[in-house]
Design a protein around this motif. Structure first.
Motif, PDB file in Angstrom:
ATOM      1  N   ARG B 177       0.915  -1.233  -0.103  1.00 57.94           N
ATOM      2  CA  ARG B 177       0.207   0.004  -0.017  1.00 57.94           C
ATOM      3  C   ARG B 177       1.021   1.212  -0.072  1.00 57.94           C
ATOM      4  O   ARG B 177       0.605   2.276  -0.607  1.00 57.94           O
ATOM      5  CB  ARG B 177      -0.999  -0.258   1.211  1.00 57.94           C
ATOM      6  CG  ARG B 177      -2.084  -1.063   1.043  1.00 57.94           C
ATOM      7  CD  ARG B 177      -3.110  -0.808   1.911  1.00 57.94           C
ATOM      8  NE  ARG B 177      -2.793  -0.843   3.358  1.00 57.94           N
ATOM      9  CZ  ARG B 177      -3.267  -2.256   3.904  1.00 57.94           C
ATOM     10  NH1 ARG B 177      -3.629  -3.384   3.165  1.00 57.94           N
ATOM     11  NH2 ARG B 177      -2.679  -2.401   5.198  1.00 57.94           N
ATOM     12  N   SER B 178       1.861   1.215   0.827  1.00 59.51           N
ATOM     13  CA  SER B 178       2.914   2.339   0.966  1.00 59.51           C
ATOM     14  C   SER B 178       3.471   2.521  -0.548  1.00 59.51           C
ATOM     15  O   SER B 178       3.801   3.767  -1.058  1.00 59.51           O
ATOM     16  CB  SER B 178       3.661   2.145   2.099  1.00 59.51           C
ATOM     17  OG  SER B 178       5.246   2.323   1.803  1.00 59.51           O
ATOM     18  N   ILE B 179       3.818   1.595  -0.998  1.00 54.69           N
ATOM     19  CA  ILE B 179       4.665   1.941  -2.438  1.00 54.69           C
ATOM     20  C   ILE B 179       3.598   2.202  -3.658  1.00 54.69           C
ATOM     21  O   ILE B 179       3.779   3.287  -4.379  1.00 54.69           O
ATOM     22  CB  ILE B 179       5.188   0.395  -2.964  1.00 54.69           C
ATOM     23  CG1 ILE B 179       6.176  -0.300  -2.085  1.00 54.69           C
ATOM     24  CG2 ILE B 179       5.636   0.338  -4.406  1.00 54.69           C
ATOM     25  CD1 ILE B 179       6.800  -1.703  -2.530  1.00 54.69           C
ATOM     26  N   ILE B 180       2.303   1.757  -3.400  1.00 53.48           N
ATOM     27  CA  ILE B 180       1.411   2.425  -4.191  1.00 53.48           C
ATOM     28  C   ILE B 180       1.332   3.840  -4.232  1.00 53.48           C
ATOM     29  O   ILE B 180       1.060   4.550  -5.183  1.00 53.48           O
ATOM     30  CB  ILE B 180      -0.111   1.583  -4.071  1.00 53.48           C
ATOM     31  CG1 ILE B 180       0.056  -0.022  -4.547  1.00 53.48           C
ATOM     32  CG2 ILE B 180      -1.222   2.132  -5.057  1.00 53.48           C
ATOM     33  CD1 ILE B 180      -1.040  -0.857  -4.235  1.00 53.48           C
ATOM     34  N   LYS B 181       1.031   4.214  -2.729  1.00 56.24           N
ATOM     35  CA  LYS B 181       0.973   5.534  -2.536  1.00 56.24           C
ATOM     36  C   LYS B 181       2.105   6.494  -3.109  1.00 56.24           C
ATOM     37  O   LYS B 181       2.027   7.466  -3.674  1.00 56.24           O
ATOM     38  CB  LYS B 181       0.870   5.811  -1.057  1.00 56.24           C
ATOM     39  CG  LYS B 181      -0.627   5.840  -0.692  1.00 56.24           C
ATOM     40  CD  LYS B 181      -0.794   6.589   0.791  1.00 56.24           C
ATOM     41  CE  LYS B 181      -0.691   5.593   2.023  1.00 56.24           C
ATOM     42  NZ  LYS B 181      -1.014   6.096   3.089  1.00 56.24           N
ATOM     43  N   ASP B 182       3.282   5.734  -2.913  1.00 55.22           N
ATOM     44  CA  ASP B 182       4.619   6.686  -3.353  1.00 55.22           C
ATOM     45  C   ASP B 182       4.410   6.870  -5.011  1.00 55.22           C
ATOM     46  O   ASP B 182       4.823   7.659  -5.635  1.00 55.22           O
ATOM     47  CB  ASP B 182       5.721   5.685  -2.964  1.00 55.22           C
ATOM     48  CG  ASP B 182       6.144   6.072  -1.518  1.00 55.22           C
ATOM     49  OD1 ASP B 182       5.309   7.030  -0.720  1.00 55.22           O
ATOM     50  OD2 ASP B 182       7.028   5.294  -1.067  1.00 55.22           O
ATOM     51  N   LEU B 183       4.074   5.647  -5.520  1.00 54.35           N
ATOM     52  CA  LEU B 183       3.895   5.942  -7.112  1.00 54.35           C
ATOM     53  C   LEU B 183       3.116   7.064  -7.597  1.00 54.35           C
ATOM     54  O   LEU B 183       3.371   7.633  -8.534  1.00 54.35           O
ATOM     55  CB  LEU B 183       3.416   4.365  -7.609  1.00 54.35           C
ATOM     56  CG  LEU B 183       4.329   3.170  -7.436  1.00 54.35           C
ATOM     57  CD1 LEU B 183       3.453   1.921  -8.049  1.00 54.35           C
ATOM     58  CD2 LEU B 183       5.724   3.322  -8.383  1.00 54.35           C
ATOM     59  N   VAL B 184       1.892   7.061  -6.630  1.00 56.78           N
ATOM     60  CA  VAL B 184       1.145   8.057  -7.254  1.00 56.78           C
ATOM     61  C   VAL B 184       1.563   9.664  -6.727  1.00 56.78           C
ATOM     62  O   VAL B 184       1.580  10.547  -7.400  1.00 56.78           O
ATOM     63  CB  VAL B 184      -0.559   7.901  -6.690  1.00 56.78           C
ATOM     64  CG1 VAL B 184      -1.402   9.085  -7.006  1.00 56.78           C
ATOM     65  CG2 VAL B 184      -0.841   6.486  -7.297  1.00 56.78           C
ATOM     66  N   GLU B 185       1.963   9.501  -5.508  1.00 56.15           N
ATOM     67  CA  GLU B 185       2.242  10.703  -4.804  1.00 56.15           C
ATOM     68  C   GLU B 185       3.802  11.648  -5.498  1.00 56.15           C
ATOM     69  O   GLU B 185       3.842  12.481  -5.672  1.00 56.15           O
ATOM     70  CB  GLU B 185       2.303  10.702  -3.367  1.00 56.15           C
ATOM     71  CG  GLU B 185       0.866  10.825  -2.631  1.00 56.15           C
ATOM     72  CD  GLU B 185       0.825  10.215  -1.234  1.00 56.15           C
ATOM     73  OE1 GLU B 185       1.928  10.281  -0.408  1.00 56.15           O
ATOM     74  OE2 GLU B 185      -0.208   9.964  -0.554  1.00 56.15           O
ATOM     75  N   LYS B 186       4.622  10.459  -5.594  1.00 55.75           N
ATOM     76  CA  LYS B 186       5.956  11.143  -5.906  1.00 55.75           C
ATOM     77  C   LYS B 186       6.202  10.889  -7.400  1.00 55.75           C
ATOM     78  O   LYS B 186       7.147  11.778  -7.859  1.00 55.75           O
ATOM     79  CB  LYS B 186       7.080  10.094  -4.995  1.00 55.75           C
ATOM     80  CG  LYS B 186       6.996  10.438  -3.668  1.00 55.75           C
ATOM     81  CD  LYS B 186       8.102   9.613  -2.763  1.00 55.75           C
ATOM     82  CE  LYS B 186       8.130   9.607  -1.227  1.00 55.75           C
ATOM     83  NZ  LYS B 186       8.881   8.613  -0.530  1.00 55.75           N
ATOM     84  N   GLU B 187       5.742   9.816  -8.021  1.00 58.88           N
ATOM     85  CA  GLU B 187       5.853   9.859  -9.441  1.00 58.88           C
ATOM     86  C   GLU B 187       4.750  10.057 -10.267  1.00 58.88           C
ATOM     87  O   GLU B 187       4.923  10.261 -11.524  1.00 58.88           O
ATOM     88  CB  GLU B 187       6.287   8.291  -9.544  1.00 58.88           C
ATOM     89  CG  GLU B 187       7.583   8.011  -8.951  1.00 58.88           C
ATOM     90  CD  GLU B 187       7.886   6.536  -9.167  1.00 58.88           C
ATOM     91  OE1 GLU B 187       7.720   5.878 -10.400  1.00 58.88           O
ATOM     92  OE2 GLU B 187       8.535   5.618  -8.133  1.00 58.88           O
ATOM     93  N   GLY B 188       3.754  10.623  -9.656  1.00 60.94           N
ATOM     94  CA  GLY B 188       2.588  11.105 -10.277  1.00 60.94           C
ATOM     95  C   GLY B 188       1.605   9.866 -11.225  1.00 60.94           C
ATOM     96  O   GLY B 188       1.165  10.426 -12.095  1.00 60.94           O
ATOM     97  N   LYS B 189       1.941   8.794 -10.772  1.00 59.75           N
ATOM     98  CA  LYS B 189       1.406   7.741 -11.691  1.00 59.75           C
ATOM     99  C   LYS B 189      -0.294   7.453 -11.301  1.00 59.75           C
ATOM    100  O   LYS B 189      -0.491   8.385 -10.319  1.00 59.75           O
ATOM    101  CB  LYS B 189       1.777   6.322 -11.289  1.00 59.75           C
ATOM    102  CG  LYS B 189       3.182   6.468 -11.097  1.00 59.75           C
ATOM    103  CD  LYS B 189       3.867   5.807 -12.371  1.00 59.75           C
ATOM    104  CE  LYS B 189       5.199   5.498 -12.660  1.00 59.75           C
ATOM    105  NZ  LYS B 189       5.992   5.900 -13.522  1.00 59.75           N
ATOM    106  N   THR B 190      -0.889   6.995 -12.257  1.00 61.73           N
ATOM    107  CA  THR B 190      -2.373   6.789 -12.117  1.00 61.73           C
ATOM    108  C   THR B 190      -2.763   5.546 -11.689  1.00 61.73           C
ATOM    109  O   THR B 190      -2.205   4.695 -12.266  1.00 61.73           O
ATOM    110  CB  THR B 190      -3.359   7.512 -13.105  1.00 61.73           C
ATOM    111  OG1 THR B 190      -2.897   8.667 -13.608  1.00 61.73           O
ATOM    112  CG2 THR B 190      -4.840   7.285 -12.941  1.00 61.73           C
ATOM    113  N   VAL B 191      -3.420   5.205 -10.753  1.00 60.35           N
ATOM    114  CA  VAL B 191      -3.688   3.823 -10.434  1.00 60.35           C
ATOM    115  C   VAL B 191      -5.136   3.314 -10.446  1.00 60.35           C
ATOM    116  O   VAL B 191      -6.086   4.168  -9.780  1.00 60.35           O
ATOM    117  CB  VAL B 191      -2.984   3.288  -9.030  1.00 60.35           C
ATOM    118  CG1 VAL B 191      -3.666   1.956  -8.571  1.00 60.35           C
ATOM    119  CG2 VAL B 191      -1.507   3.590  -9.182  1.00 60.35           C
ATOM    120  N   LEU B 192      -5.498   2.309 -11.269  1.00 62.10           N
ATOM    121  CA  LEU B 192      -6.623   1.829 -11.011  1.00 62.10           C
ATOM    122  C   LEU B 192      -6.900   0.693 -10.157  1.00 62.10           C
ATOM    123  O   LEU B 192      -6.019  -0.153 -10.249  1.00 62.10           O
ATOM    124  CB  LEU B 192      -7.420   1.334 -12.509  1.00 62.10           C
ATOM    125  CG  LEU B 192      -8.841   0.595 -12.400  1.00 62.10           C
ATOM    126  CD1 LEU B 192      -9.830   1.747 -11.739  1.00 62.10           C
ATOM    127  CD2 LEU B 192      -9.146   0.454 -13.806  1.00 62.10           C
TER     128      LEU B 192
END
Lengths: 401, 258
Positions: B177-192
């Motif tokens: 969960r923490s990695i997913i959050k980082d992917l969105v918050e730090k790297e600007g990814k979009t996650v479905l």
């Protein structure tokens, strides 16, 4: 251009993955070890427990011959000289053709006088040293040359292990005359190789095909990441060919080791298995024939893959062997009846296209027929790749059945 | 430039006579985590497969990062990172070979992601020994973690993660969960995200879409779902349960606030 580079990179990755899956222990044992073990057991193991029997050699020694020379008598005389103390050969003689026909099951049959009269009307199996012999025609010179070979090479040098079976029809067909002796001598081995290798490799597809991807649930990611889905099919086909060639090699090695143990082998056995002989044919002719065997295998793999991708698994398990082996079997038996003739019933058989094109090229004929078969082969490969690609893109490929 | 990574217009999928997805209008804002929820058989997987271009819609349009997936599905290939619902890897290969295959398939040099991968391995307790065992010998949780890493390192702008933490132990689930959050918050990814686990949804989901019998019955942010379905308890889990129970209506909040 950039897209092409990406496709090539993806293709390399997919092929590498497919090949590394093929060389996993369990699969490699089945694909590469299985045929070897089987042939070794079938040929080698019985030999370990049985005593070597003498090879019967039947001589037809009562015929005057076309040139009024009874070669048979001379052969018997030679055999007495050369093999009188040899326990590995038992000489039998026959005084007339009826006895020859009745005793043909004995072993090697040497037609001693090679006269035209003796063979009219009989497509008969001769066992000769085929070093310089060609698949014959009604031209009697060839019979004479076989006689010479038997006398000078086979008997004198005791090259028993180098003999091979060649079929000599009584009269030459017009097609034989058109295609020439080279094509005629490759005809039966080529059709036999195509049939045998397709039959031999029909079982290995399930190990490398898309059913495995579905079982591992990797289809979805594979389809999502791959730009060009036909690359997935091509990679599987190449892997299938590698598996087929490995299986074939294993089969041949199994026979060689088995026959070695059974006590009869020579370097020429490798080609004797398929009826090919480097002395009879040039290396180039053998390479051309092997290329067409590989193309036939490619088409067989593609047919199986196209069926597998487009119908349900249960249906595919039933239909694929019928289509691929059925076509190969039908091709082989029809060709056997008239190896050099053109057959209208085989005109829609892709294995026949490979066979026929191979013969034409070996015969050095570069005519419209070559162009037609070439187009047909390229066309069927393209269509099958497209059909299989469409199959893996279908919804059903994503669901486990 | 659209603000949405995904936009669908009246997207439908009909299998023979069964309507799997019925005229849905998804809107997934860029740089967000969007949870697609619904009971089993609601049409989540079918919708995801249509977004990936693997299923052809029966009706409607799909735009992913402004690519019209419905008319040119080839264009979307290789542009979405995917973690499928079930562990999808080659069981005869080692995890490391599986990872390297994913990298090669996506044309990502190993060196480029090596440090990131090492970090993931350490965080998710994937030891070098595990990486060199056959994938089939790994536990379910270890397999899932490897599959997650395979999706995360593809470096795609848009990631579809189907049940990313199912079968994982508490600590690995927390780290993922923490990695997913980082992917969105730090790297600007979009996650479905598709998940049944409330812990995942509560911690990760900024926006939710609720599917029921193929219809999108709700779409909005987390607070809106609570306000709509559980205003009394203000509990997210209650809101989801209530949404699943509620008879099918029209979409309540079609991203009106964005």
């Amino acid at each position: 251009m950039k897209g092409d580079r990406k496709n090539i990179k993806q293709f390399k990755a997919i092929l590498k993955k497919d090949l590394s899956l093929l060389f996993r222990k369990r699969i490699a044992i089945f694909v590469f070890g299985g045929p070897f073990i089987l042939m070794f057991i079938l040929l080698g193991v019985p030999a370990l427990f049985s005593s070597q029997q003498a090879l019967p050699l039947l001589i037809y020694n009562d015929d005057i011959g076309y040139n009024q020379t009874n070669i048979g008598e001379a052969i018997v005389g030679n055999i007495t000289i050369y093999f009188s103390t040899d326990e590995s050969i038992a000489v039998e003689t026959a005084d007339n053709l009826t006895v020859v026909q009745q005793t043909r099951g004995l072993g090697l049959f040497i037609p001693s006088n090679f006269s035209e009269i003796a063979y009219v009307g009989f497509p008969i199996i001769y066992t000769v040293d085929a070093t310089q012999s060609l698949f014959t025609s009604s031209t009697f010179a060839i019979i004479n040359s076989i006689a010479t070979n038997v006398m000078t090479t086979f008997l004198a040098n005791r090259s028993i292990n180098d003999v091979q079976n060649i079929q000599i029809p009584a009269t030459a067909l017009p097609e034989e005359l058109i295609l020439g002796p080279k094509a005629a001598s490759i005809a039966l081995p080529l059709s036999y190789m195509i049939f045998l290798l397709i039959a031999l490799n029909s079982g290995s597809y399930s190990l490398i095909g898309f059913a495995r991807e579905k079982r591992m649930r990797t289809m979805e990611t594979l389809l999502a990441y791959t730009f060009k889905h036909s690359l997935l099919v091509i990679s599987k086909v190449i892997t299938g060919l590698v598996a087929s060639l490995g299986t074939t090699l294993s089969y041949v090695l199994g026979i060689l080791v088995g026959t070695q143990i059974a006590g009869g082998s020579s370097s020429n056995n490798l080609f004797a298995i398929f009826g090919l002989n480097f002395n009879t044919l040039g290396a180039g002719d053998i390479i051309i024939s092997l290329i067409f065997v590989v193309i036939a295998l490619l088409i067989s793999t593609l047919i199986t893959m196209a069926v597998d991708c487009n119908v349900s698994r249960e249906a595919s398990e039933r239909i694929s062997p019928i289509i691929s082996i059925g076509l190969a079997m039908f091709f082989y038996f029809v060709v056997m009846m008239n190896p050099l003739g053109t057959s209208s019933v085989l005109m829609i058989n892709p294995f026949y296209w490979c066979y026929r094109l191979g013969l034409l090229l070996i015969a050095g004929k570069f005519n419209y027929e070559v162009a037609i078969y070439l187009l047909l082969i390229v066309g069927i490969i393209t269509i099958l790749i497209r059909y299989a690609t469409r199959g893996i893109q279908k919804e059903k490929s994503l669901y486990l059945e | 430039m659209s603000d949405f990574m995904v936009e669908t217009h009246a997207l439908s999928k009909i299998f023979k006579k069964i309507i799997a997805v019925d005229r849905i209008d998804l809107r997934i804002p860029k740089g967000s985590i969007y949870a697609l929820l619904g009971p089993n058989g609601a049409g989540k997987t079918t919708s995801i497969r249509m977004l990936l271009g693997l299923l052809k819609p029966s009706e409607g349009e799909i735009f992913v990062n402004e690519i019209n997936v419905s008319s040119s599905p080839r264009e979307i290939r290789g542009k979405i990172g995917l973690l499928p619902q079930f562990s999808a890897a080659y069981y005869d290969l080692t995890p490391m070979k599986n990872i390297k295959f994913t990298l090669e398939l996506n044309d990502i040099p190993y060196e480029e992601v090596q440090s990131k991968m090492t970090e993931y391995f350490q965080t998710l307790d994937i030891t070098p020994e595990l990486l060199n065992k056959p994938f089939s010998k790994l536990s379910g949780g270890e397999q899932r973690a490897i599959c997650f890493i395979m999706a995360a390192i593809t470096n795609k702008e848009f990631l579809i993660l189907d049940e990313p933490t199912t079968g994982l132990d508490i600590s690995r689930a927390k780290y993922i969960r923490s990695i997913i959050k980082d992917l969105v918050e730090k790297e600007g990814k979009t996650v479905l995200l598709s998940s049944h686990l409330v812990s995942d949804l509560e911690e990760l989901a900024e926006y939710c879409g609720i599917l029921k019998k193929g219809k999108l019955i709700f779409q909005g942010n987390k607070q809106e779902i609570i306000n709509t379905y559980a205003p009394e308890t203000s509990d997210f889990e209650d809101a989801i349960v209530e949404a699943f129970k509620t008879p099918i209506k029209e979409v309540k909040v079609p991203f009106g606030g964005i």
